[in-house]
Design an enzyme around this catalytic site. Structure first.
Site, PDB file in Angstrom:
ATOM      1  N   GLY A   1       0.817  -1.204   0.000  1.00  0.00           N
ATOM      2  CA  GLY A   1       0.000   0.000   0.000  1.00  0.00           C
ATOM      3  C   GLY A   1       0.847   1.250   0.000  1.00  0.00           C
TER       4      GLY A   1
ATOM      5  N   GLY B   1       2.393   5.456   4.765  1.00  0.00           N
ATOM      6  CA  GLY B   1       1.604   6.035   5.843  1.00  0.00           C
ATOM      7  C   GLY B   1       0.271   5.391   6.119  1.00  0.00           C
TER       8      GLY B   1
ATOM      9  N   GLY C   1      -0.097   2.315   7.427  1.00  0.00           N
ATOM     10  CA  GLY C   1      -0.031   1.455   8.607  1.00  0.00           C
ATOM     11  C   GLY C   1       0.545   0.079   8.369  1.00  0.00           C
TER      12      GLY C   1
ATOM     13  N   SER D   1      -5.070   2.297 -17.998  1.00  0.00           N
ATOM     14  CA  SER D   1      -6.417   2.558 -17.493  1.00  0.00           C
ATOM     15  C   SER D   1      -6.986   3.888 -17.959  1.00  0.00           C
ATOM     16  CB  SER D   1      -6.419   2.507 -15.966  1.00  0.00           C
ATOM     17  OG  SER D   1      -5.599   3.521 -15.436  1.00  0.00           O
TER      18      SER D   1
ATOM     19  N   LYS E   1      -8.765   4.748  -6.674  1.00  0.00           N
ATOM     20  CA  LYS E   1      -9.307   5.652  -7.688  1.00  0.00           C
ATOM     21  C   LYS E   1     -10.670   6.195  -7.271  1.00  0.00           C
ATOM     22  CE  LYS E   1      -6.844   3.438 -11.518  1.00  0.00           C
ATOM     23  NZ  LYS E   1      -6.970   2.620 -12.731  1.00  0.00           N
TER      24      LYS E   1
END
EC number: 3.4.21.53
Length: 805
Positions: free
Chosen positions: A366, A369, A371, A711, A754
């Site tokens: 991810g 920040g 976690g 995309s 998104k």
């Protein structure tokens, strides 16, 4: 030249006092003289053709010339040559003729002394010959062990039968102190003198034997330049012989005792290797460079906590409680983590040994920040195991992980083994941070080592190059973190299970700030909750206007900045009990707002479409713009696009052309530029002429930022269709999806980030591919789904139907 050519003895002759060794009658030797009395003696001898007596000063009286400062015996001889030197000294060539003794010395006139010849007492020839035979044997022994002993001296004394000459020859080469040299020189009893020489030789032989033995023990090949080192080594060897140097032995005892305790828990080859190195160290001199390397190796090995394990049992209940206590939201990651430890707990309870250490390695993926590392911290606390963090970002040297070979100074174990040593347990929680940022160069590929570390079939025998034996890593719990899983090599990805931790919604950020960040930062800054007032509206304003991130790291920094200014205000105003922070005075604490995502435009525009993009720090809304210029149908693209996006733009242009050709996209005749003849004849022009007579310039703003990814197809197609058909695109609509040449919309990745970005930009409608709608909609936060309509599209016609007015 003989003494008979001079006056008879006793006689008064000049006196030269030398500071060095005794001279003997057979010698011709250079002397360097500088004292005033010696210079006068030389001048008088040369001027009056006189003999001189050369004697030696006593120890501690060098440079003096009183009666008791020099020996009363010396060598009578003549001066063959004199040379003056630049520093006021002179050099003479002295020839010894006979031994002499000073009968009288007048201190008032110290240049002269009354000297008589030193004669030997009567002796027995038979007795002397027997002693000389013994002396010759001793000299041979001395020559055998003393390499500096003159080789030709033995031959000389073998061929010479003059006992006095033999005694003088041997005395001249013996390295003895002045007093001992005087005793041998002044003895007139020839028999006693020879016996004294034999005794001196025996002492020197014994001394050389001891010296040779010490030299062998220190095992050094010493040159003249290493004189200081040689002396120190001798002192140490002597101390060892006396039993006063036992530090090394005590250290070796400690190492052996520790190794014995670890033996039941160490691998056999590890015990064997360590014992071998301890034995090698015991045979090595402690000041040897290799000794320091060996000692460091032994200490590193004995520091590994073999047999020590954290005693906390795996409990899925405690893991869940800790995760819920430390983290808000993240329901799916927390559920997957609890499932992982539920399996481990069951295997432990049922004591299935061969599967206890098996299992997938979790990798949290991810933006920064969100976690990822703190989840690993929570796992460590729940299991009551120490946490080891191995930072892999930018690591290129394979030896950093596998360890350095012990071939040079500075070699050390790899970070994995070092981490286990620091944790003092064999089963810590190991966080492999930033595993997607491992590099590779000429020093090797660290990802190849990670394959072995993370493979449960191999890591029970992980071989560290520094240790030179296998170590068991199977009891460690490995947790990896990454920002972008696509950058991890395929073979390494296969070893891990990825848990996506995507962006937080504004509502989730509010709860995280209220329940976690604000209390933690208040404590760090020494503030009480009653000393500060922060309303919900203010916190939401901070989140929406002052942070630009997917996670909450910058949000924490913003609160830290606010609290620092609060502390300063409280200290400057002692009467102030509480600081209120509201939307009105927020600028005093945080300056001007920073907008993360521009809100949706209120006015619809031609040739401007809102696209949705995934970035390493979360989602973003990218506007795609286009203009048409009179030309020949050329498409040009700008905005620092990658190859994939450039291809998408060509496909989008071709799809729009196809729609125009098939009359699925209506083009009014007045939009097509006509020639003068066509206007005069009022003929209808084919709609396809619209893209033949215009050049299209497609642009994505923020040209300095690189953009790429599969995309943006439907966004580009919508923009081109809008500019060619002169139809406006709805300003409150955002879209994402890849496009095929036949107009089908393909699924994309990063949908959650998104759609969160679209929600933050206050879009009212989002168009997504049908497969994503069916597959990924459950992962979208309810907050997003409740505040924004999400529609599935199958083809470009569906997109244009929703987007164009």
């Amino acid at each position: 030249m003989e003494l008979e050519n001079y006056d008879s003895f006793p006689q008064e002759i000049p006196l030269i006092v030398e500071d060095e060794v005794f001279l003997y009658p057979f010698m011709i030797a250079p002397l360097f003289l500088g004292s005033e009395e010696n210079l006068k003696a030389v001048e008088h001898s040369i001027e009056h053709n006189k003999l001189v007596l050369v004697t030696v000063s006593k120890p501690g009286h060098e440079g003096k010339r009183d009666k008791d400062s020099f020996y009363d015996v010396g060598v009578i001889g003549n001066i063959m040559r004199k040379v003056s030197l630049p520093d006021g000294k002179i050099k003479i060539l002295f020839q010894g003729l006979a031994k002499g003794r000073i009968s009288e010395f007048n201190e008032e006139n110290s240049t002269f002394a009354l000297v008589d010849k030193l004669e030997n007492e009567e002796f027995s020839q038979d007795s002397i010959e027997s002693i000389i035979d013994v002396l010759r044997e001793q000299v041979k022994k001395l020559s055998a062990i003393n390499s500096k002993f003159p080789a030709d001296l033995i031959k000389t004394i073998e061929e010479n039968n003059d006992a006095t000459r033999i005694a003088d020859l041997i005395s001249s080469v013996l390295k003895v102190k002045k007093d001992e040299a005087y005793r041998l020189f002044a003895e007139t009893n020839l028999e006693q003198r020879l016996l004294n020489i034999i005794e001196t030789i025996k002492k020197e032989i014994e001394s050389l034997k001891i010296q040779k033995e010490i030299t062998q023990k220190v095992n050094s090949k010493i040159e003249k330049t290493h004189k200081d080192y040689f002396l120190k080594e001798q002192i140490k060897a002597i101390q060892k012989e006396l039993g006063t140097d036992n530090q090394k032995e005590s250290e070796l005892k400690v190492y052996r005792r520790k190794l014995k305790k670890l033996k039941p828990f160490m691998p056999k080859d590890g015990f064997k290797e360590t014992k071998k190195q301890i034995d090698k160290l015991s045979r090595m001199h402690q000041d040897s460079p290799d000794s320091a390397l060996l000692q460091t190796y032994i200490e590193n090995v004995l520091e590994i906590p073999f047999g020590k394990y954290a005693q906390g049992d795996i409990s899925v209940k405690s893991v869940e409680e800790q995760l819920n206590e430390d983290h808000y939201s993240l329901e799916k990651p927390k559920e997957r983590i609890s499932e992982y430890f539920a399996v481990k707990e069951l295997l432990e309870k049922r004591n299935i040994e061969n599967l206890k250490s098996k299992g997938t390695v979790l990798c949290f993926v991810g933006p920064p920040g969100v976690g990822k590392t703190s989840l690993a911290n929570s796992i460590s606390q729940a299991l009551k195991r120490p946490l080891v963090r191995v930072a892999l970002g930018g690591m290129e040297d394979v030896n950093e992980l596998r360890g350095h070979r012990r071939t040079y100074v500075g070699a050390m174990p790899g970070r994995i083994v070092k981490g286990i040593c620091d944790a003092k347990t064999m089963n810590p929680v190991v966080v492999l941070d930033e595993i997607d940022k491992l590099g590779a160069n000429h020093r090797g590929d660290p990802t190849a080592v990670m394959l072995e570390v993370l493979d449960p079939e191999q890591n029970n025998e992980f071989r560290d190059l520094y240790l030179n034996f296998a170590i068991d890593l199977s009891q460690c719990i490995f947790v990896a973190t990454a920002n972008d899983a696509r950058r991890i090599p395929a073979a390494l990805r296969d070893r891990m299970e990825f848990i996506e931790i995507s962006s937080y919604t504004p509502n989730e950020k509010y709860h995280i700030a209220k329940d976690y960040l604000i209390p933690q930062e208040l404590e760090k800054h020494g503030l009480k909750r009653s000393e500060i007032s922060l309303s919900k509206a203010t916190i939401e304003a901070i989140i929406s206007k002052y942070t630009r991130e997917a996670g909450v790291r910058n949000l924490r920094r913003v609160f830290a900045k606010i609290f620092r200014k609060t502390v300063k205000k409280l200290l400057k105003n002692p009467d102030l009990k509480k600081v209120t922070i509201s939307n009105k005075n927020l600028k005093e604490f945080l300056d001007n707002p920073i907008f993360e995502i521009d809100p949706a435009e209120k006015k619809n525009s031609i040739g401007v479409t809102n696209g949705l993009a995934w970035t390493a720090v979360g989602g973003d809304v990218l506007k795609t713009e286009a203009v048409k210029l009179k030309g020949k149908g050329i498409l040009s693209v700008t905005g620092n696009m990658g190859e994939v996006m450039k291809e998408s733009s060509k496909i989008s242009y071709s799809v729009v052309k196809l729609l125009i050709d098939n009359k699925k996209l209506k083009i009014d005749q007045e939009l097509i530029p006509k020639t003068a003849k066509e206007l005069e004849d009022k003929v209808k022009v084919d709609p396809s002429e619209i893209y033949k007579r215009y050049d299209i310039h497609l642009h994505i703003p923020e040209g300095a930022t690189p953009k790429d990814g599969p995309s943006a197809g439907i966004t580009m197609a919508t923009t081109i269709a809008s500019i060619l058909s002169n139809r406006e695109v709805k300003a409150n609509i955002a879209m994402t999806g890849e496009l095929t040449l036949t107009g089908k919309v393909l699924p994309i990745g990063g949908l959650k980030e998104k759609l969160i970005a679209a929600h933050k930009a206050k879009m009212s409608l989002a168009l997504i591919p049908r497969k994503n709608y069916q597959r990924d909609l459950d992962e979208i936060p309810n907050e997003v789904k409740e505040n924004m309509e999400i529609k599935a599209v199958d083809t470009i016609e569906d997109v244009l139907k929703e987007a164009l007015i």
